[in-house]
Design a protein around this motif. Structure first.
Motif, PDB file in Angstrom:
ATOM      1  N   LYS A  16       0.908  -1.212  -0.146  1.00  0.00           N
ATOM      2  CA  LYS A  16      -0.067  -0.006   0.022  1.00  0.00           C
ATOM      3  C   LYS A  16       0.961   1.227  -0.200  1.00  0.00           C
ATOM      4  N   ARG A  33       0.679   5.726  -0.974  1.00  0.00           N
ATOM      5  CA  ARG A  33       0.216   7.024  -1.449  1.00  0.00           C
ATOM      6  C   ARG A  33       0.901   7.828  -2.606  1.00  0.00           C
ATOM      7  N   SER A  58      -4.669   7.130  -2.628  1.00  0.00           N
ATOM      8  CA  SER A  58      -4.164   5.943  -2.018  1.00  0.00           C
ATOM      9  C   SER A  58      -4.122   4.630  -3.271  1.00  0.00           C
ATOM     10  N   THR A 109     -13.692   2.865   1.164  1.00  0.00           N
ATOM     11  CA  THR A 109     -12.461   3.059   0.325  1.00  0.00           C
ATOM     12  C   THR A 109     -12.693   3.175  -0.921  1.00  0.00           C
ATOM     13  N   ASP A 160      -9.363   2.992  -3.922  1.00  0.00           N
ATOM     14  CA  ASP A 160      -7.811   2.965  -4.150  1.00  0.00           C
ATOM     15  C   ASP A 160      -7.827   2.662  -5.592  1.00  0.00           C
TER      16      ASP A 160
END
Length: 169
Positions: free
Chosen positions: A28, A30, A50, A92, A94
């Protein structure tokens, strides 16, 4: 339906590498992407997006990139939700990276004053001042790039012959 995202930005923190119980790498991270306009106070604004990478791409990102490094990625938006600790639903969004390119050398500090500008261009003959350090998960047979200050046609005299075989159309 089309769900494609292309981003060029800087890592906001060192990528976090983890492994699933079955041993699949996940990372993960950003990416800070500058907006094309300045805010009301005249300062540059950015979006902090993200992202997640999987498998070898995730391992390479975590091993070779750090906070502040410039990367390019192509992927898709994925939404999801889970139940938070307080019992409320958390939503979320992403970007799942299909392809990641490292757009500056590994030893670069990542500061905008000392970092050269790069064009993210694979098919249009874009130029790099330095070649990227890696291209993971995508097309690895990119054309070679010349330095911005080197004109390959500077010393040629007269017209340049081009074969029909060299034309892309």
């Amino acid at each position: 339906m089309i769900n494609r995202v292309v981003l060029v930005g800087r890592l906001t923190a060192d990528p976090e590498l983890r492994y699933t119980p079955s041993g699949i790498a996940s990372c993960k991270f950003r990416v800070a992407v500058n907006r094309t306009f300045k805010g009301q106070n005249g300062e540059q604004e950015a979006d902090f997006i993200s992202c997640v990478a999987w498998r070898k791409q995730a391992e390479n990102l975590a091993n070779f990139m750090k906070k502040g490094n410039l990367i390019g990625l192509e992927g898709r938006i994925q939404t999801g939700s889970y139940e938070g600790q307080d019992g409320k639903r958390v939503y979320t969004t992403d970007v799942v990276a299909d392809s990641i390119q490292f757009l500056e050398p590994r030893n670069s500090a990542g500061s905008s004053q000392s970092t050269p500008n790069y064009q993210s261009s694979t098919n249009t003959g874009g130029t790099y001042q330095n070649p990227p350090q890696g291209n993971y998960g995508g097309n690895n047979n990119q054309p070679s790039y010349t330095r911005v200050d080197e004109d390959p046609f500077a010393h040629s005299k007269g017209p340049i012959e081009v074969s029909e075989d060299d034309l892309p159309f």
